[in-house]
Scaffold this active site. Structure first.
Site, mmCIF file in Angstrom:
data_model
loop_
_atom_site.group_PDB
_atom_site.id
_atom_site.type_symbol
_atom_site.label_atom_id
_atom_site.label_comp_id
_atom_site.label_asym_id
_atom_site.label_seq_id
_atom_site.Cartn_x
_atom_site.Cartn_y
_atom_site.Cartn_z
ATOM 1 N N ASP A 288 0.872 -1.177 0.000
ATOM 2 C CA ASP A 288 0.000 0.000 0.000
ATOM 3 C C ASP A 288 0.911 1.229 0.000
ATOM 4 O O ASP A 288 2.126 1.144 0.221
ATOM 5 C CB ASP A 288 -0.958 -0.010 1.191
ATOM 6 C CG ASP A 288 -2.186 0.867 0.914
ATOM 7 O OD1 ASP A 288 -2.102 1.766 0.048
ATOM 8 O OD2 ASP A 288 -3.231 0.669 1.554
HETATM 9 C C1 BGC Z 1 -5.058 3.153 0.100
HETATM 10 C C2 BGC Z 1 -5.168 2.124 -0.998
HETATM 11 C C3 BGC Z 1 -4.993 2.779 -2.338
HETATM 12 C C4 BGC Z 1 -3.672 3.507 -2.374
HETATM 13 C C5 BGC Z 1 -3.390 4.159 -3.700
HETATM 14 C C6 BGC Z 1 -3.842 4.034 -0.054
HETATM 15 O O1 BGC Z 1 -3.895 5.120 0.808
HETATM 16 O O2 BGC Z 1 -5.027 2.489 1.348
HETATM 17 O O3 BGC Z 1 -6.398 1.467 -0.914
HETATM 18 O O4 BGC Z 1 -5.075 1.829 -3.357
HETATM 19 O O5 BGC Z 1 -3.672 4.498 -1.367
HETATM 20 O O6 BGC Z 1 -4.214 5.238 -3.926
#
Ligand code: BGC
Length: 765
Positions: A288
């Site tokens: 993530d």
């Molecule tokens: C979130 C993810 C997301 C990623 C990219 C993160 O803050 O937890 O779900 O895919 O950002 O935007």
């Protein structure tokens, strides 16, 4: 730097060929689709760059560690770039990769296309409420087509985290509390995004996230720790991920939180033992955002070197946006802690994904063709159908709904979400490149035309008590509603009540603005905030007929409304066609059949709440059971699987093919469903089981089959289900393995998790 082009001892013809490649980068890119050959030419730094995803806008941590992402791209290439959603910008970035980087390897653009790119479909929890995997697959097929036309080849979805605690804001992004429904939705979404042959030019790579256990964060507080025993992982949290892997999900994303005190992003049990060993996953895993670097914050890694080492050796192929791999991973290889073979295996998976996506042949977006794809009217049509199929009718006393437009002359549409276009899309829907939204005021006007006067009163603005940090992120478009003085709020309140008084009917649109649910949007209470409850009660006190339309990302505390408001419709975040789809339901052009994918709590105090809990010492169906609390009922307000229709259904004739079967065999279940009302409608027929004894206490009920069927008024259909080893197995905490046990089983069929129609069978050795 090494490799054929940089080497100084090369012969003239090779230089010539190299120059041709240099000046004809596209030709080079188009003719080089062999991953292993490409790998042989790569320097260690170039390999590490393939294991890195660059932020598409400058983020402080990345800049500090690595510098300007575009310089990195130029110098070494990159696996992927995220958070760029504009096709023009996508082409600019891709030109750097393909024209300017040494090996001309295109990047994969990744984005959170969670429920639509331009045409925004209902949020995932809404789509799960449809219990209609085929519709969900079709919606994500459209999302993929639009995103791919704009140059996005990888979506960070589906989010398949099981969520049993509505305080957790990210419940909205998933399919709710149940592993069986969650698995069905995971499968449908992966197939929608990818098709059966990942890589087609109108599809995107799927990414099952957040692996795993994120929905169990303590207290529902986002990013907090999860403590999940192994049996609960296997039986509850992992099945939707397994379904995504089985459906061919090309990528997985590791979660943010500590799982049993080991951060998911450095958790080898998850990323290696489960994903690769047990499930034979062959794709690649991305962290993530910034999660590799935050292994240091967790107190798990000592420093950047250690973070890169721990994440990579746990099985994490790609670092999302933190730059930690770019800065430290090559040193880890040089020091011998990580082998080149390990690096190569991860790079190969990423190169192969690029080849499968056709990026070498088609690295750029054809900007002239995007409009044609995005403006396809069929997409909007499907978005509207998706709302009709997702909305859940929670209450409908004395057939308050549907409204009869021939009898209504004036309609008051009231509430801070009725005209809030971006909020109706939820944060992810609004984040990307949404097309126009039909808000709820407009949808009702479209529906009634000149037959009735439609007036709107906004009511007081709603805001979070503690603002969201997303509000200041460059790509996030949703905002808080402006702050009001007490006088302004009072006036807005009074205007709304006055409008209700002079109208034949009041439609109140209440709930949560987009920033109130989703990431970093946990809450301690489920109340209708910001004076909405008071507004609702004041409008009901006018004595006018009231319909409550909820727009929100999680169940809210509607205990008062559930006794005083005749009609309640849960629409979640409905998407681009919000107004039209909701008006179709309100005025009876569509018959609601959505059913809850979560148990609806009476209050946040009863959370976590889920129907498939174990029986316990004091089961809810025991004669002397009252409640687990003395100040509130511990049962849900509406059970999992619940949802009403404008018609009624009956269930009977529940039959089992046999009442005794051998372990390993199966039992066929059939049931008759009849539409006993006077209009056609869909019913979601649900099958639940309970294993009466065994090597572990088993949940009171578990969903093991469902079908959504359409029945004309008076029509009857016999439905068939199969209960085989797949449905009857569970991971036993005492045996530490999957088992099917020779025991007695209950079976129920009906239209929610409290269905009464019952039978039993016995599995024997
Ligand atoms: C979130 C993810 C997301 C990623 C990219 C993160 O803050 O937890 O779900 O895919 O950002 O935007």
């Amino acid at each position: 730097m090494s490799g054929p082009i940089a080497s100084s001892k090369v012969s003239r013809p090779i230089v010539l060929i190299a120059l041709i490649f240099l000046y004809l980068p596209h030709t080079f890119a188009q003719s080089h689709p062999n991953a292993k050959d490409l790998l042989k030419q790569m320097t260690l730094e170039e390999k590490v760059a393939q294991l890195s995803q660059l932020p598409g806008f400058p983020i402080h941590e990345f800049k500090e560690q690595v510098g300007d992402p575009k310089d990195t791209l130029r110098k070494y290439g990159a696996g992927s770039v995220l958070w760029v959603s504009d096709p023009k910008e996508i082409n600019q970035w891709q030109h750097i990769a393909v024209d300017e980087s040494r090996l001309h390897i295109p990047v994969i653009f990744g984005l959170d296309v969670i429920h639509g790119y331009h045409t925004i479909f209902p949020a995932p929890i809404a789509m799960a409420s449809s219990w209609d995997p085929r519709m969900v697959e079709a919606a994500q097929t459209v999302a993929a087509r639009e995103a791919r036309a704009a140059g996005i080849a990888w979506t960070f979805g589906p989010m398949v985290d099981i969520a049993r605690d509505a305080r957790w804001g990210r419940m909205v992004e998933g399919a709710g509390e149940d592993p069986y429904l969650g698995a069905a939705m995971a499968r449908a979404q992966v197939l929608g995004f990818q098709g059966t042959q990942p890589g087609a030019l109108d599809r995107v790579l799927a990414c099952a996230k957040h692996f795993a256990g994120y929905g169990a964060v303590e207290g529902g507080r986002d990013y907090d720790s999860s403590y999940i025993p192994e049996e609960q992982m296997w039986n509850t949290y992992l099945p939707p991920f397994k379904a995504a892997a089985d459906a061919g999900a090309a990528t997985f994303m590791s979660a943010y939180m500590d799982l049993n005190e080991v951060p998911a992003t450095g958790n080898r049990w998850l990323l290696h033992d489960v994903l690769r060993e047990a499930w034979n996953f062959k794709g690649f895993v991305v962290s993530d955002a910034n999660a590799v670097h935050s292994l240091i914050t967790h107190g798990y890694a000592r420093d950047g070197d250690d973070a890169a080492y721990k994440a990579f050796s746990a099985g994490l192929d790609m670092d999302m946006a933190s730059g930690t791999y770019l800065k430290y991973l090559a040193d880890e290889v040089r020091s011998g802690r990580i082998s080149m073979q390990q690096i190569d295996a991860s790079v190969l998976a990423i190169l192969e994904a690029k080849i499968r996506l056709g990026l070498f042949e088609h690295p750029f977006v054809d900007e002239s063709k995007i409009g044609q794809v995005l403006n396809n009217p069929e997409h909007q049509h499907l978005a509207r159908t998706a709302i009709q199929r997702s909305v859940v009718l929670l209450r409908n006393e004395q057939n308050a709904l549907p409204l009869d437009k021939s009898k209504i002359k004036s309609i008051a549409v009231i509430g801070p979400l009725a005209d809030a276009q971006l909020d109706l899309l939820d944060m992810w829907g609004a984040l990307v490149k949404p097309g126009p939204t039909v808000d709820i005021v407009q949808g009702i006007k479209n529906k009634v035309g000149s037959a009735a006067e439609v007036e709107f009163a906004h009511g007081p603005n709603i805001r979070r008590d503690i603002p969201s940090f997303f509000e200041n992120q460059p790509i996030v478009t949703v905002k808080e509603q402006p702050e009001q003085t007490p006088e302004e709020a009072r006036k807005a309140f009074d205007d709304a009540v006055a409008l209700a008084k002079r109208s034949d009917v009041a439609i109140l649109v209440l709930g949560e603005i987009a920033l109130m649910s989703g990431e970093a949007a946990s809450r301690s209470s489920l109340k209708l905030s910001g004076g909405q409850e008071e507004l609702l009660e004041a409008v009901v006190a006018t004595g006018k007929p009231v319909v409550l339309v909820l727009v929100n990302g999680r169940p809210l505390n509607i205990s008062w409304a559930s006794e005083h408001v005749p009609a309640i419709l849960e629409t979640w975040y409905p998407g681009s066609q919000a107004g039209n789809g909701i008006a179709d339901i309100l005025f009876g052009d569509a018959n609601p059949a959505g059913h809850l994918p979560v148990s609806w709590p009476r209050s946040a105090a009863t959370l976590p709440l889920y129907y498939n809990h174990t029986r316990t010492h004091a089961p809810e169906d025991a004669p002397d059971f009252k409640s687990r609390y003395w100040d509130i009922k511990s049962t849900p307000l509406y059970p999992f699987g619940y949802g009403l229709s404008y018609t009624t259904f009956s269930f009977d004739n529940l039959k089992l093919s046999q009442t005794e079967a051998k372990v390993g065999g199966s039992v066929d279940v059939s049931v008759d469903v009849t539409n006993t009302g006077s209009r056609a409608g869909d019913e979601v027929v649900q099958l639940y089981i309970h294993q009466q004894a065994g090597s572990a206490s088993r949940p009171v009920r578990q969903l093991k089959g469902f079908q959504r069927v359409n029945l004309a008024a008076g029509a009857k259909q016999t439905l068939h289900f199969k209960l085989g080893p797949e449905e009857l197995q569970f991971w036993s905490p005492t045996k530490k393995q999957w088992v099917v046990e020779p025991e007695h089983f209950d079976v129920w069929v009906g239209d929610n998790s409290q269905a009464k129609l019952h039978s039993e069978f016995h599995l024997t050795q």
